[in-house]
Scaffold this motif. Structure first.
Motif, PDB file in Angstrom:
ATOM      1  N   LEU A 464     -43.509  13.587  63.656  1.00  0.00           N
ATOM      2  CA  LEU A 464     -42.149  14.657  62.793  1.00  0.00           C
ATOM      3  C   LEU A 464     -41.325  13.512  61.817  1.00  0.00           C
ATOM      4  N   TYR A 465     -41.552  12.028  61.456  1.00  0.00           N
ATOM      5  CA  TYR A 465     -41.015  11.622  60.648  1.00  0.00           C
ATOM      6  C   TYR A 465     -41.854  11.633  59.854  1.00  0.00           C
ATOM      7  N   SER A 466     -43.198  10.934  59.566  1.00  0.00           N
ATOM      8  CA  SER A 466     -44.184  12.135  58.680  1.00  0.00           C
ATOM      9  C   SER A 466     -44.024  13.101  57.765  1.00  0.00           C
ATOM     10  N   GLN A 471     -35.372  14.248  59.124  1.00  0.00           N
ATOM     11  CA  GLN A 471     -34.480  13.819  58.264  1.00  0.00           C
ATOM     12  C   GLN A 471     -33.511  14.814  57.846  1.00  0.00           C
ATOM     13  N   TRP A 472     -34.700  16.102  57.746  1.00  0.00           N
ATOM     14  CA  TRP A 472     -33.933  17.551  57.361  1.00  0.00           C
ATOM     15  C   TRP A 472     -32.900  18.127  58.455  1.00  0.00           C
ATOM     16  N   VAL A 477     -27.066  18.079  60.945  1.00  0.00           N
ATOM     17  CA  VAL A 477     -26.603  17.913  61.868  1.00  0.00           C
ATOM     18  C   VAL A 477     -24.858  16.401  61.382  1.00  0.00           C
ATOM     19  N   SER A 478     -24.913  16.245  60.178  1.00  0.00           N
ATOM     20  CA  SER A 478     -24.507  15.187  59.683  1.00  0.00           C
ATOM     21  C   SER A 478     -22.725  15.736  60.041  1.00  0.00           C
ATOM     22  N   PRO A 479     -22.160  16.243  58.996  1.00  0.00           N
ATOM     23  CA  PRO A 479     -20.865  16.779  58.656  1.00  0.00           C
ATOM     24  C   PRO A 479     -20.127  16.754  60.480  1.00  0.00           C
ATOM     25  N   LEU A 480     -21.226  17.829  61.631  1.00  0.00           N
ATOM     26  CA  LEU A 480     -20.819  17.732  62.792  1.00  0.00           C
ATOM     27  C   LEU A 480     -20.702  16.759  63.302  1.00  0.00           C
ATOM     28  N   PHE A 481     -21.825  16.034  63.690  1.00  0.00           N
ATOM     29  CA  PHE A 481     -21.261  14.312  64.131  1.00  0.00           C
ATOM     30  C   PHE A 481     -20.512  13.596  63.921  1.00  0.00           C
ATOM     31  N   PRO A 488     -22.516   8.566  62.811  1.00  0.00           N
ATOM     32  CA  PRO A 488     -23.359   9.246  61.009  1.00  0.00           C
ATOM     33  C   PRO A 488     -24.799   9.956  61.377  1.00  0.00           C
ATOM     34  N   GLY A 489     -24.961  10.688  60.719  1.00  0.00           N
ATOM     35  CA  GLY A 489     -25.816  12.183  60.228  1.00  0.00           C
ATOM     36  C   GLY A 489     -27.482  11.398  61.239  1.00  0.00           C
TER      37      GLY A 489
END
Lengths: 575, 78
Positions: A464-466, A471-472, A477-481, A488-489
C-alpha cells in the motif's frame, strides 16, 4: 485400523489428565465437522497395538437434546469401539448416573475410578472388587496426578466388555442407591484446611481481596516471564545471530528493489532496526518472536495453572453479579480473560455460552475493549516512558467503554441472559505434565496462526505504501482527524495497519512524535479499532456476516465517539 | 410445621433438604443431571452480595446456582 477409544465423563473428573497420561505428544485438537465443538485426539501404542483416543468434552447427560456438545458425544460414542468412562471416585453416586446411561448403549466399557487418592482423605471407602462384580465391568482406580494406576489401566484396556448388568431405567436412582449401599462406606470428616480455603476464596468478604491479590500476582508473573524470555532468549538471538544474517542478505539484494523493501524494509542510518524497518523478515519476525510470543507463552502458562487448580469457576461466581450488569453471566469472564492473551481464542471460547445474545455481546466486547498481548506489549512500548499514568488512562478508558457498551448492548440486543449453573471443583494441585502439554498446544497453535498473518499484514502495508495508497488516505482524513481526535492525518495509516496487526501499527506511530495526550488517544483508538485480521476472520465464522456487520458498525461508532471524547477530556486536564 | 423456603434465603453454613422444584420438568431434569434431587441434603457454602449466585454443597460436590434458579428450589431446614 486402530481401536477407537472414546473417553467420556462428567466435567471435572480429571478426564483430560487421564487423556494426557495415556497419549503421547502428538495430540491434536480438531473441529468436529459441521459444528463448533473441538475434539482432542491422541494415540496410544502398546504391544504392537495402536489405539486412537478421543476426548469428548465433558457433559452431564446423554438424554438432553439442547446441548450440541452432548449430541456430538453420543454420535462419537456410537462410532467408537470402546468406552472409557472416567469417574470421580469422590462422587461415585452422582457419576453412576452416567455409568448406567452408558451401560444401556451396550458397548464394551471400562471404568476409570480417578482421584482415588482423594477418597482416603475424605474418609470414603469404596469396595472396588464388589463394584466390578455388580457392574460386570473392569474398574481401575487411578490418580492421574501421580500416575498411579495408569499402567494397570493400559494393561487392562482389552478387558473392556459389554456389561451384563440389567436394570429398569425408570428406577435408575434407586439402583444407584442400591449399588452405593453395597459398595461405599463414608466416615464423616472434620472440616479440612482445604475446605476452609475453598470457602474463603469464594465468600465475598475474603474472596474479593483474594481475587485482587491473585490478579496482581498473575499480572506480575506474566510480565516477569515475558520480559525474562525476551531479555535472555529472544533479543540476544535476534541481535547476535539474526541481524548479521539479515544484514548480509540485505547487502546481497539491491537496496531499492521491491524484494528488498518487502523482505528487509527501510534501513535506519544504514542499519536494520527491528522496530522500524518493516520488512517481512526483520520487523515481521521480530515482532512475533521477540515481542509477542514471550508474553503469549507467559500468559498461557498462567492461564493453564488457573484452570487446572480449579480457581476459574470461583472467579465466575464472584463476577457473576458484575457480568449481569452487562447482560452476561459469570462464565463469560473466561472468553474475556482469554481475549487478553489473544482475541482469537477469546472469540472462539464464546462457544461455551448458551445464548446468541451472550455470544454477540461477549464477542463484541472482546473485539472492541479487550487488548490482546500483542496490543498490550506495544501499549507499554508506546506509553511506558510516561509511567503508570499513560497506560493507566488507556486501560481505564477501555474498562469504562466495556461497562457502558455492555450495558447498552444488554438492553438493545434481543434475547435472554441465562442463569449461572456451574459445578465448582475442589482445589487440586495441577498435573505438571498436563500443564506443559496444554501450554505447548496453545503456543503451537498461536505460532501456526499468528506468523502467517503478521507476514501477510506487513506485506499488504508495504504494498500500500509503495502504491501511494496510504499517503492518499492520510491526506484525505487529516482535517477530520485533527478536529475530532487531535491527531495528525498520518495516524490513520496506523489505524489501517491496526486492522492487520496492532503491534505493527504502533511502530508507525513512533516516528510521528506525538505528544502524551495524542499518544493516549491514538493508543485507545488503535486498541478499539477493528480487531486484527485474524480475529476478524474468526468473528466471521462464529457470528456470521449479518452480526459481523452490526459489530463493525458498533465498533466504528464507539471508536469515533471515544476518541473525540477522550481528546476533549484530556485537553481539559492538560489545558 | 417445618418451614419450606427457597435455597437463596438460607445463610452460610445452614443445611436444607430439597422438597420440591418450582418449575417445569426441564428445570427438574437439569438439576437432576447435576445430582440435585428431591431428598438431597444441601449445605450453603457461600452467598454473594445482592442477587448473586449461591454455592451449595452436597455429597462432596459443590455447585453454583444463579439467583433466579436458586429461588425456585424449595428446601426444608434441616
Amino acid at each position: 485400523m486402530s481401536t477407537k477409544i472414546i473417553l467420556v465423563g462428567y466435567p471435572n473428573v480429571g478426564k483430560s489428565a487421564i487423556f494426557n497420561r495415556l497419549t503421547g505428544m502428538d495430540v491434536i485438537s480438531s473441529n468436529y465437522p459441521g459444528t463448533t465443538i473441538d475434539i482432542a485426539r491422541g494415540f496410544l501404542n502398546r504391544e504392537g497395538k495402536r489405539y486412537e483416543l478421543i476426548d469428548v468434552p465433558g457433559f452431564y447427560s446423554l438424554e438432553s437434546t439442547t446441548n450440541k456438545a452432548e449430541e456430538i458425544a453420543v454420535e462419537l460414542i456410537r462410532s467408537g469401539d470402546l468406552i472409557l468412562q472416567v469417574v470421580n471416585a469422590t462422587n461415585l453416586e452422582r457419576n453412576l448416573n452416567l455409568t448406567l446411561q452408558l451401560i444401556q448403549l451396550r458397548k464394551p466399557m471400562l471404568i476409570v475410578l480417578n482421584m482415588f487418592d482423594e477418597t482416603k482423605q475424605k474418609g470414603i471407602n469404596i469396595d472396588v472388587a464388589k463394584l466390578e462384580q455388580i457392574l460386570s465391568l473392569p474398574v481401575v482406580p487411578t490418580c492421574a496426578l501421580t500416575g498411579e494406576g495408569i499402567k494397570e489401566l493400559v494393561t487392562r484396556m482389552n478387558e473392556a466388555r459389554v456389561s451384563q448388568y440389567r436394570f429398569e431405567d425408570a428406577q435408575r436412582w434407586n439402583e444407584i442407591g442400591k449399588i452405593i449401599g453395597q459398595v461405599q462406606v463414608i466416615h464423616p470428616q472434620h472440616r479440612s484446611y482445604m475446605e476452609k480455603l475453598q470457602n474463603a476464596s469464594v465468600r465475598p468478604v475474603t474472596g474479593i481481596p483474594i481475587l485482587l491479590v491473585i490478579l496482581f500476582l498473575v499480572f506480575t508473573l506474566i510480565g516477569v516471564i515475558g520480559e525474562g524470555l525476551i531479555q535472555y532468549l529472544f533479543d540476544p538471538f535476534f541481535d547476535n545471530y539474526w541481524k548479521p544474517l539479515m544484514t548480509s542478505f540485505s547487502e546481497m539484494l539491491s537496496s531499492h528493489s521491491l524484494l528488498h523493501d518487502l523482505l528487509i524494509g527501510d534501513l535506519m542510518d544504514g542499519e536494520i532496526d527491528f522496530g522500524q524497518s518493516f520488512g517481512l523478515l526483520t520487523t515481521g519476525l521480530h515482532v512475533t518472536f521477540a515481542a509477542v510470543l514471550p508474553y503469549v507463552v507467559a500468559f498461557y502458562t498462567l492461564l493453564s495453572i488457573l484452570e487446572d487448580t480449579g480457581y476459574l469457576p470461583r472467579v465466575a461466581v464472584m463476577v457473576d453479579n458484575l457480568m449481569h450488569k452487562v447482560g452476561l453471566h459469570g462464565l463469560s469472564i473466561i472468553p474475556m480473560l482469554l481475549g487478553f492473551g489473544c482475541n482469537v481464542p477469546g472469540t472462539m471460547a464464546t462457544r461455551i455460552l448458551e445464548t446468541r445474545k451472550e455470544k454477540f455481546i461477549v464477542a463484541t466486547l472482546i473485539a472492541i475493549t479487550v487488548p490482546c498481548m500483542a496490543m498490550q506489549a506495544m501499549l507499554f512500548g508506546l506509553l511506558g516512558a510516561y509511567g503508570v499514568k499513560g497506560v493507566g488512562i488507556v486501560f481505564l478508558t477501555l474498562f469504562i467503554v466495556w461497562l457502558l457498551l455492555g450495558m447498552i448492548l444488554k438492553r438493545t440486543v434481543p434475547g435472554r441472559s441465562p442463569e449461572l449453573f456451574l459445578e465448582i471443583p475442589p482445589y487440586r494441585r495441577p498435573y505438571f505434565g498436563g500443564l506443559i502439554k496444554k501450554t505447548w498446544m496453545r503456543v503451537r497453535w498461536f505460532l501456526q496462526e499468528a506468523v502467517p498473518f503478521v507476514l501477510l499484514g506487513v506485506l499488504i502495508v508495504n504494498l500500500l505504501y509503495s502504491l501511494g495508497v496510504m499517503q492518499w488516505i492520510s491526506s484525505k482524513v487529516s482535517p477530520l482527524f485533527t478536529l475530532l481526535f487531535g491527531l495528525p492525518g498520518e495516524a490513520s495509516g496506523a489505524l489501517i495497519m491496526g486492522f492487520l496487526r496492532k503491534d505493527l501499527a504502533v511502530g508507525m506511530l513512533i516516528p510521528l512524535n506525538l505528544s502524551f495526550q495524542q499518544l493516549v488517544v491514538a493508543s485507545v483508538m488503535l486498541s478499539m479499532f477493528f480487531p486484527c485480521i485474524a480475529t476478524f476472520t474468526v468473528l466471521l465464522k462464529e457470528l456470521g456476516v449479518k452480526d459481523l456487520l452490526k459489530l463493525t458498525g458498533i465498533m466504528l461508532l464507539t471508536v469515533v465517539i471515544t476518541g473525540s471524547l477522550l481528546h476533549v477530556v484530556l485537553s481539559l486536564f492538560t489545558g | 410445621m417445618e418451614s419450606v423456603v427457597p435455597i437463596n434465603t438460607l445463610t452460610e453454613g445452614e443445611k436444607g433438604e430439597i422438597i420440591s422444584f418450582e418449575g417445569g420438568s426441564f428445570f427438574q431434569k437439569k438439576l437432576e443431571e447435576m445430582g440435585l434431587r428431591i431428598g438431597t441434603t444441601i449445605t450453603i457454602v457461600a452467598r454473594q452480595w445482592m442477587k448473586g449466585p449461591v454455592i451449595v454443597r452436597f455429597d462432596h460436590t459443590e455447585v453454583a446456582i444463579g439467583f433466579n434458579m436458586a429461588k425456585r428450589i424449595m428446601v426444608k431446614r434441616a
